[in-house]
Design an enzyme around this catalytic site. Structure first.
Site, mmCIF file in Angstrom:
data_model
loop_
_atom_site.group_PDB
_atom_site.id
_atom_site.type_symbol
_atom_site.label_atom_id
_atom_site.label_comp_id
_atom_site.label_asym_id
_atom_site.label_seq_id
_atom_site.Cartn_x
_atom_site.Cartn_y
_atom_site.Cartn_z
ATOM 1 N N LYS A 98 -22.688 -19.424 2.501
ATOM 2 C CA LYS A 98 -22.432 -18.246 1.474
ATOM 3 C C LYS A 98 -23.197 -17.276 2.000
ATOM 4 C CE LYS A 98 -22.526 -20.608 -3.074
ATOM 5 N NZ LYS A 98 -21.778 -20.415 -3.545
ATOM 6 N N GLU A 125 -14.001 -15.028 -4.337
ATOM 7 C CA GLU A 125 -14.430 -14.672 -6.181
ATOM 8 C C GLU A 125 -15.582 -13.087 -6.048
ATOM 9 O OE1 GLU A 125 -14.251 -19.029 -7.485
ATOM 10 O OE2 GLU A 125 -16.476 -18.716 -6.221
ATOM 11 N N GLY A 177 -19.907 -25.546 -6.800
ATOM 12 C CA GLY A 177 -19.360 -26.923 -8.058
ATOM 13 C C GLY A 177 -20.816 -26.111 -8.986
ATOM 14 N N GLY A 178 -21.423 -25.070 -8.813
ATOM 15 C CA GLY A 178 -22.066 -24.386 -9.219
ATOM 16 C C GLY A 178 -23.881 -25.185 -9.703
ATOM 17 N N HIS A 228 -16.230 -13.046 -14.307
ATOM 18 C CA HIS A 228 -16.743 -13.587 -12.993
ATOM 19 C C HIS A 228 -14.488 -13.376 -12.548
ATOM 20 C CE1 HIS A 228 -15.753 -17.610 -9.837
ATOM 21 N NE2 HIS A 228 -14.475 -16.779 -10.422
ATOM 22 N N HIS A 269 -22.503 -23.124 -14.781
ATOM 23 C CA HIS A 269 -21.582 -21.091 -13.633
ATOM 24 C C HIS A 269 -20.008 -22.154 -13.577
ATOM 25 C CE1 HIS A 269 -25.138 -19.608 -12.949
ATOM 26 N NE2 HIS A 269 -26.390 -20.135 -13.079
ATOM 27 N N ARG A 306 -9.185 -22.608 -0.124
ATOM 28 C CA ARG A 306 -8.297 -24.393 -0.555
ATOM 29 C C ARG A 306 -7.173 -23.838 -1.560
ATOM 30 N NH1 ARG A 306 -11.418 -24.816 -5.245
ATOM 31 N NH2 ARG A 306 -13.844 -24.803 -4.754
ATOM 32 N N LYS A 308 -29.394 -18.023 -4.807
ATOM 33 C CA LYS A 308 -28.548 -19.639 -4.332
ATOM 34 C C LYS A 308 -28.726 -20.414 -3.169
ATOM 35 C CE LYS A 308 -25.028 -16.622 -6.764
ATOM 36 N NZ LYS A 308 -23.546 -16.505 -5.895
#
Ligand code: ADP
Ligand code: ADP
Ligand code: MG
Length: 660
Positions: free
Chosen positions: A116, A275, A164-165, A208, A235, A297, A158
């Site tokens: 990220k 996102e 996957g949250g 989101h 999340h 993906r 983060k």
């Protein structure tokens, strides 16, 4: 085009890919681990290859086994689905090295977007708005705390390698920063083997919204509009829809332009999603959205985009991977109506969304106009504790948002899953939530309304009556006419509902059943019982036509009766008539496994004195830990499990000594 592909996945997404491949005349090879020998994706595929033990780390995540399976069966390409190996650039390279095609982006695109922090730096350079924050290399705790002060609280820590949250902590004040950082790092280390983090401004009233993009090997990149995925728990997305409520043309055009820029920056090929976190405190603004991450993906929620655009995205993936150009240009992609998807999970929302595993006694969906079901299991299948407990996705499409949500509601109303606890009732409540219906949701909606969303209604007298009739086992006299009742007979029925005992008297006379003992007396006439239960119910001076879906399953002398009536599910248990009342009150001496899973730790032994609430053992199922605690003060009489034992939900793990 390929003549045979291998699908390196399982469950719903593997079945989904097989469907499109079959329509295109492409043969499919499934791979499966031990727990999946009887799974739907294995049954649906043309061929299947066994790849090892149930844990994904020994089967679905072992790239070499998958490549070997493709070589052995003559598959020319590998579709990774989502999760598992789908975003692993080393796997992509290994696939290509083996002379096979990876159905997805190039390794370099995945790599650039995989972390990220690096992705955010890249996006910044490309002129895509990113969430203000620190995403550099300095990982010194004091330095990061300083950055958080500068960004201003609340902030979000983060995991750079997260997904996957997982590995995310919201911090509201400086005093909490260091402890949150530590726990985030621990989680990141164990989940991703990488404890680097980044700090972001926590966007208030966040929504989101993400954009579906698609690229080919000829340099074309298009978008297929946005999806709103703001309904989340921990999340993780629960309900997704397209288009986003309240989206205006100027904002859409800014957002889709940013998404295309992002995809171009990594020469993207195949299906991908950009996102964005969006300021939802007022109307959407062209300067009110920021890049969060790119998922390189196909996404779980891709069907809502398929519904509104009319394209099959798996078909596009196959065409692009085979070297074809995208089938259409941007100008031919338009939005038709509105679509929404709900993820039906084997999980218990009332127990912190605890994953459930076990046998599906019956699975029946509510089908209707514009409704699509993408599933990976059918009645009689097992939800395994080894993988994601998703049962199916329910997708509804309609001319407008209210039509789509109405259809989704109706489909959920008529869906009955028996045998294990699911989030169906929770999803129904969520689709019916007023704020959501008005399109004014943000990612905190579920948490704020949790209590109401998990409320369990008491069964109506009619629901009790139906359960009592089924539990009484009154025999139908003629199969041809359905359920017909003759003669007179009296029954006393005991049923357990939510741990409470319900008792009713049943009197059967001239085909009419009268129910006594409740706060209302009730008669059922014209009873027809087959797949569903139908009758005319008389309550006082009222008479209503009743229709319910039912499922009755016998388990070790107990009878489970699930009833779906007016959109609500009630599960009753008729206790073992032989064992008598003692067996009912799952005695407070016993500590039971709350779900099927593996015992990870046993913290007590026989003879230990424990106090109420003390930790006795830890179980794990579906990557989640669950701690078992003492129901009361007492002495441990027996420990009936050992570390590493696989146990069934409901099994007695620890027994306390009878109280004097
Ligand atoms: P989406 O936005 O598509 O839901 P997620 O990041 O939540 O994206 O994950 C997509 C799917 O991939 C999920 O259903 C999840 O089960 C699976 N998944 C996510 N992370 C992992 C992982 N580390 N290992 C295996 N599967 C994963
Ligand atoms: P993952 O890889 O786990 O999907 P994301 O970065 O996509 O991680 O974030 C997951 C979710 O966390 C988002 O959908 C959003 O609800 C929330 N979130 C992420 N970043 C922020 C932020 N800066 N402010 C508020 N919420 C955020
Ligand atoms: Mg994400």
């Amino acid at each position: 085009m390929f003549s045979k592909i291998l699908i390196a996945n399982r469950g719903e997404i593997a079945c989904r890919i097989i469907k499109t491949a079959r329509r295109m005349g492409i043969k499919t090879v499934a791979v499966y681990a031990e727990a999946d020998a009887q799974a739907q994706h294995v049954k649906l595929a043309d061929e299947a290859v066994f790849i090892g033990p149930s844990p994904a780390s020994e089967s679905y995540l072992v790239g070499q086994k998958i490549i070997d399976a493709a070589k052995a069966t003559g598959a020319e390409a590998i579709h990774p689905g989502y999760g598992f190996l789908s975003e692993n650039p080393d796997f992509v390279e290994a696939v290509e090295k083996a002379g096979l095609t990876f159905i997805g982006p190039k390794a370099h695109s995945i790599r650039s977007m995989g972390l990220k922090d690096a992705a955010k730096r890249l996006m910044e350079e490309a002129g895509v708005p990113v969430v203000p924050g620190y995403h550099g290399d300095n990982q010194d705790a004091a330095f990061l705390a300083g950055q958080a002060d500068e960004i201003g609280y609340p902030v979000l820590i983060k995991a750079s390698a997260g997904g996957g949250g997982k590995g995310m902590r919201r911090v509201d004040k400086a005093a909490d920063f260091i402890s949150s950082l530590d726990s985030c790092r621990r989680e990141a280390k164990s989940a991703f083997g990488d404890d680097r983090v980044l700090i972001e401004k926590y966007v208030l009233s966040p929504r989101h919204i993400e954009v579906q993009v698609f690229g080919d090997s000829h340099g074309n990149i298009v978008h297929l509009f946005e999806r709103d995925c703001s309904l989340q728990r921990r999340h993780q997305k629960v309900i997704e829809e397209a288009p986003a409520p309240g989206m205006s043309e100027p904002v859409r055009s800014a957002m889709t332009r940013a998404a295309i820029k992002a995809a171009e920056a990594v020469n993207y090929q195949g299906a991908g999603t950009i996102e964005f976190i969006v300021d939802g405190s007022g109307p959407l603004r062209a300067d009110g959205f920021w890049f969060m991450e790119m998922n390189t993906r196909l996404q779980v929620e891709h069907p809502v985009t398929e519904a509104i655009t009319g394209f099959d995205l798996v078909e596009w993936q196959l065409r692009v991977a085979a070297g074809e150009a995208l089938p259409v240009k941007q100008g031919s992609i338009a939005i038709h109506g509105h679509a929404a998807e709900a993820r039906l999970y084997a999980e218990d929302p009332a127990a912190g969304f605890l994953p459930q595993a076990g046998h599906i006694d019956s699975l029946e969906f509510g089908l209707g106009d514009g409704v699509r079901i993408d599933g990976g299991v059918v009645s009689g299948d097992q939800v395994s504790p080894f993988y994601d407990p998703m049962i199916a996705k329910v997708i509804a499409h309609g001319p407008g948002r209210q039509d789509a949500l109405g259809r989704l509601q109706e489909a959920l109303d008529n869906t009955l899953v028996s045998g294990l606890t699911t989030n169906r009732d929770f999803l129904r409540a969520l689709v019916g939530n007023d704020t959501f219906r008005a399109g004014r949701m943000d990612t905190g909606l579920i948490d704020r309304n949790l209590e109401r969303l998990i409320e369990k209604p008491e069964p109506s007298e009619i629901a009790i009556a139906i359960a009592a009739v089924i539990a009484s086992r009154i025999e139908p006299s003629s199969a041809h006419l359905g359920f017909r009742l003759w003669g007179a007979a009296d029954h006393r029925i005991k049923l357990l509902f939510n741990g409470e005992m319900i008792e009713r008297g049943l009197r059967l006379q001239d085909g009419v059943i009268s129910l006594h003992g409740g706060n209302q007396s009730l008669q059922l006439a014209d009873i027809l019982m087959g797949e569903s239960f139908e009758a005319k119910a008389h309550l006082g001076n009222r008479s209503v036509r009743v229709r319910a879906k039912i499922c009755a399953t016998e388990k070790a002398g107990f009878l489970d009766v699930s009833i779906l009536l007016d959109g609500q599910t009630f599960v009753f248990t008729r206790p073992d008539p032989v064992a008598g009342d003692a067996a009912l009150h799952s005695s407070s001496n016993d500590v039971l496994a709350p779900m099927t899973g593996v015992v990870r730790m046993v913290l007590v032994s026989a003879g230990d004195v424990v106090s109420a609430g003390e930790r006795l053992a830890v179980m794990e199922a579906m990557k989640m830990e669950h701690t078992l605690t003492a129901p009361r003060d007492g002495e441990v009489q027996d420990v009936l499990c050992a570390e590493g034992d696989p146990v069934e939900g409901g099994a007695v793990l620890i027994r306390l000594k009878e109280e004097e």
